[in-house]
Design a protein around this motif. Structure first.
Motif, PDB file in Angstrom:
ATOM      1  N   HIS A  83       0.680  -1.266   0.176  1.00 10.81           N
ATOM      2  CA  HIS A  83      -0.020   0.008  -0.072  1.00 10.81           C
ATOM      3  C   HIS A  83       1.022   1.243   0.022  1.00 10.81           C
ATOM      4  CE1 HIS A  83       0.675   0.577   4.521  1.00 10.81           C
ATOM      5  NE2 HIS A  83       0.479  -0.407   4.487  1.00 10.81           N
ATOM      6  N   TYR A 105      -4.699   1.757   6.345  1.00 14.36           N
ATOM      7  CA  TYR A 105      -4.035   0.473   5.601  1.00 14.36           C
ATOM      8  C   TYR A 105      -3.444  -0.339   6.271  1.00 14.36           C
ATOM      9  CZ  TYR A 105      -5.302   2.930   1.255  1.00 14.36           C
ATOM     10  OH  TYR A 105      -6.143   3.542   0.062  1.00 14.36           O
ATOM     11  N   GLU A 113      -0.368   3.843  -6.122  1.00 16.40           N
ATOM     12  CA  GLU A 113      -1.387   3.031  -6.160  1.00 16.40           C
ATOM     13  C   GLU A 113      -2.018   2.457  -7.639  1.00 16.40           C
ATOM     14  OE1 GLU A 113      -4.121   3.625  -2.097  1.00 16.40           O
ATOM     15  OE2 GLU A 113      -4.978   4.662  -3.921  1.00 16.40           O
ATOM     16  N   ILE A 143      -5.902  -0.347  -1.907  1.00 14.28           N
ATOM     17  CA  ILE A 143      -6.044   0.696  -2.713  1.00 14.28           C
ATOM     18  C   ILE A 143      -7.373   1.378  -2.485  1.00 14.28           C
ATOM     19  CG2 ILE A 143      -5.854   1.385  -5.205  1.00 14.28           C
ATOM     20  CD1 ILE A 143      -3.709  -0.428  -4.669  1.00 14.28           C
TER      21      ILE A 143
END
Length: 334
Positions: free
Chosen positions: A36, A44, A76, A93
């Motif tokens: 991430h 995240y 991303e 994402i």
């Protein structure tokens, strides 16, 4: 049997044992990448902690997920491509950046689609909503699947100046995520939209390439954007949704039992991570105030919704049938 014959017999027996197939149930430990673009102590990384711990537990330590945070493996849009190609097994994402591979995902970026934090948490855990998102990705993209939903709170605007109502955005150059939703609604607020990777936002605010940006409170804190944009105006215009992906390459290689472990661990994220994300938001706001950041609480949201609301149905319909279905399901969650 003599002594030497006994030794030979033992050796033969040992060799035979080595040739036997491994005992049923014994599985080798495998490591998988989970990538991430955020720092630790964000929604995240919370999603990673939940998912990896549950998967390790269910698989009895045979499926270990290693975290690659902070865009180590790419921003991303790049991460999505790496998951599609099978070079990364898992990634979380934003739903907005997911629109780069599936434009209908932009529906989750509709402004004021969600009523409040509680609505976000409930909607992201709603099985009908999750199933509709999974179907959208499976129908419009190849090489990856959605296995969970997540959150990083709701997005607000930060800059060097205060935003009290929509007229304060007139002519403001604001970095937004690259979705048709943002490119329609922010200009309707009379702002100028600018696209750039998340990793470039800090220097762009510092150098004046953009006047403002928007994100969740905790993301603003942990990435230190307050250093270059010390005023946070709580517009709370958009949910900061996230989707957890698995590569199809990995998925096809898993046994039925392993697939069950993965989906069960992912369900933990949808059920529990969003509420944790909003806790992080609350703590982040308190910390920012202690740093001297100006937090504008009394934003006139009605000045924004008067412009944004008419776009809700139109944009969802324009994006496509999956988008319209997801919008209707989210609005129906009480």
């Amino acid at each position: 049997m003599g002594y030497s014959a006994g030794i030979v017999g033992i050796a033969v027996a040992a060799a035979a044992l080595l040739l036997l197939p491994p005992r049923a149930g014994a599985q080798e430990v495998k490591h998988y990448r989970f990538a991430h673009d955020q720092q630790l102590n964000t929604g995240y990384s919370v999603a990673y902690d939940m998912f990896s711990a549950k998967l390790k537990e269910l698989s009895k330590g045979t499926m270990i997920v290693d975290q690659y945070p902070g865009a180590q493996l790419g921003q991303e849009p790049q991460l999505l491509q790496l998951v599609k190609s099978g070079d990364i097994e898992f990634a979380i994402i934003s739903s907005a950046n997911t629109a780069t591979i599936s434009p209908q995902a932009g529906v989750m970026s509709l402004h004021f689609l969600f009523r409040d934090a509680n609505h976000v948490v409930k909607a992201l855990a709603d099985q009908k909503v999750i199933d509709a998102i999974k179907a959208m990705i499976d129908d419009t993209s190849q090489g990856l699947h959605v296995i969970a939903t997540g959150s990083q709170g709701v997005r607000s605007i930060y800059a060097r100046k205060e935003i009290h109502n929509v007229s304060d955005l007139k002519g403001v150059k604001i970095r937004v995520q690259a979705t048709a939703t943002e490119d329609t609604i922010f200009p309707a607020y009379a702002a100028q939209t600018v696209h750039m990777p998340f990793g470039s936002v800090y220097t762009s605010l510092q150098t004046g390439v953009v006047d403002a940006a928007e994100n969740s409170v905790n993301v603003y804190l942990v990435n230190k954007h307050y250093e270059v944009a010390p005023v946070l105006s709580m517009t709370e215009h958009e949910a900061n949704n996230a989707l957890l992906f698995v590569s199809d390459k990995l998925w096809q290689s898993l046994s039925a039992e392993q697939k069950t472990w993965v989906t069960t661990a992912a369900a933990e994220v949808s059920a529990k991570e969003p509420a944790k994300a909003f806790e992080l938001e609350k703590n982040a706001a308190a910390k920012l105030k202690s740093f001297g950041v100006k937090v504008v609480e009394d934003v006139d949201k009605k000045s924004f919704t008067a412009i944004a609301d008419p776009y809700l149905d139109k944009l969802a319909k324009d994006l496509g049938p999956h988008a319209e279905k997801i919008k209707n399901l989210i609005r129906a969650v009480n």
